[in-house]
Motif scaffolding. Structure first.
Motif, short mmCIF file in Angstrom:
data_model
loop_
_atom_site.label_atom_id
_atom_site.label_comp_id
_atom_site.label_asym_id
_atom_site.label_seq_id
_atom_site.Cartn_x
_atom_site.Cartn_y
_atom_site.Cartn_z
N SER A 40 57.65 21.54 39.58
CA SER A 40 58.61 20.49 39.31
C SER A 40 59.81 20.55 40.23
O SER A 40 60.22 21.60 40.72
CB SER A 40 59.09 20.59 37.85
OG SER A 40 59.63 21.88 37.62
N PRO A 77 51.67 18.25 34.97
CA PRO A 77 50.51 18.04 34.10
C PRO A 77 49.46 19.15 34.22
O PRO A 77 49.28 19.74 35.30
CB PRO A 77 49.95 16.70 34.60
CG PRO A 77 51.10 16.00 35.23
CD PRO A 77 51.93 17.10 35.86
N PRO A 86 60.71 14.57 32.60
CA PRO A 86 59.87 14.87 33.77
C PRO A 86 59.96 13.86 34.91
O PRO A 86 59.98 14.26 36.08
CB PRO A 86 58.45 14.89 33.18
CG PRO A 86 58.65 15.21 31.74
CD PRO A 86 59.94 14.54 31.36
N ASN A 120 57.77 14.23 38.16
CA ASN A 120 56.96 15.43 37.97
C ASN A 120 55.69 15.15 37.17
O ASN A 120 54.69 15.86 37.32
CB ASN A 120 57.77 16.51 37.27
CG ASN A 120 58.96 16.96 38.08
OD1 ASN A 120 58.84 17.28 39.25
ND2 ASN A 120 60.14 16.97 37.46
N ALA A 121 55.72 14.12 36.33
CA ALA A 121 54.56 13.78 35.51
C ALA A 121 53.40 13.25 36.35
O ALA A 121 52.28 13.12 35.86
CB ALA A 121 54.96 12.76 34.44
#
Length: 324
Positions: free
Chosen positions: A26, A158, A127, A130-131
């Motif tokens: 992340s 994820p 997130p 980042n997701a």
């Protein structure tokens, strides 16, 4: 979805023979809020200050490793917003290779960090980009992952992205399962080491062996995780240091005694330092002994990446008690 690649401290990472470290994780901006104490549920408090700093567990660990001399490649994602520049500023300054960082339409990740006067923190993560660090994004860096001496992963992307990276890795895998997310047991068993704190260790153990009683002692947690088939385990214990266990034995490593100002990001400093050391080929115990000193250095000032040492900084004196 298509992606666009967007006395001084001495570290063995500078002594030659160091393989590359690939961090898959992340990238955030941390909104850091300082307050006298943490509010109770339903309570409103007046904070003393706020600022925006680069963060995210993946980015933090990449910066920590790079500033200690490792060659680091980061795989992740940021948005097209102005926050992306804040998020990447120290990464760029520390020499991290960002060719594996994708630019996506979702906003850059955000972490709202509240730090009390005693140094303890609470964190809420949104997130954002980042997701989107799933299998497709990770697979675009397959060559770098396969070539890395150490691949570092956390729980802020994820599960599909983590699984893809572990499948492609040929080097050592450092899995910092924070936060704890659901992964296939076979994926967790690829960790060498699994790095968790005591709360995370209990949650991971529940995934690995749901029928097992959760131990109450840190040492028992480490032993139980090893018995689940994990090659090595590092349990971080804050001011108490860490426990590490692998085929070479079970060891307790004390941390230096320091005055903590802000504990946010200290665990990431630890993981980055650990990974940089492992990339040089040192044994796990030696890497942990170094990493606890780096973590102790990080808690002495505010912020995450801005608190991490470089090779010109002096680390706090370490007092280690090793129990075989």
């Amino acid at each position: 979805m298509s992606f666009i690649a967007g006395t001084a401290l001495t570290s063995p990472a500078r002594t030659g023979g160091c393989g590359s470290v690939v961090v898959v994780g992340s990238i955030n901006v941390d909104q850091l809020i300082r307050t006298e104490r943490h509010p109770k549920p339903g309570e409103t408090l007046i904070g003393s200050s706020t600022e925006f700093l680069p963060g995210g567990k993946g980015a933090n660990q990449a910066v920590a490793a790079a500033q200690l001399g490792a060659k680091v490649h980061l795989i992740g994602a940021t948005g097209r917003d102005s926050q992306a520049e804040v998020a990447k500023a120290i990464l760029i300054g520390s020499g991290v290779d960002l060719s594996g960082v994708h630019t996506v339409d979702d906003p850059t990740g955000l972490a709202i960090v509240t730090v009390a006067d005693d140094g303890e923190n609470t964190i809420v993560v949104i997130p954002g980009a980042n997701a989107l660090v799933g299998a497709e994004a990770v697979e675009t860096s397959a060559t770098d992952i396969a070539a890395a001496a150490v691949v570092v992963l956390q729980g802020e992307i994820p599960p599909a992205g983590i699984t893809a990276a572990i499948r492609m890795a040929t080097g050592r895998i450092v899995l910092n399962l924070a936060p704890v997310i659901t992964l296939d047991v076979a994926v967790i068993r690829r960790a060498d080491p699994l790095v968790v704190n005591e709360h995370e260790a209990a949650l991971v153990l529940a995934q690995m062996d749901p029928q097992r009683r959760t131990p109450t002692e840190d040492a028992e947690l480490v032993t139980a995780l090893r018995e689940c088939g994990i090659a090595s385990v590092v349990l971080t214990r804050g001011a108490k240091g860490a426990i590490c266990a692998d085929r070479d034995g079970f060891n307790i490593v004390d941390a230096p005694s320091v005055i903590a100002v802000d504990s946010s990001g200290a665990g990431d400093a630890f993981v980055g330092a650990l990974s940089a050391q492992l990339a040089t080929g040192v044994v796990l115990l030696q890497a942990v002994q170094f990493a606890v000193r780096v973590g102790a250095f990080a808690v002495r000032s505010h912020g995450t990446q801005v608190s991490y040492p470089t090779l010109t900084d002096e680390l706090p004196t370490v007092n280690t008690t090793v129990c075989a």
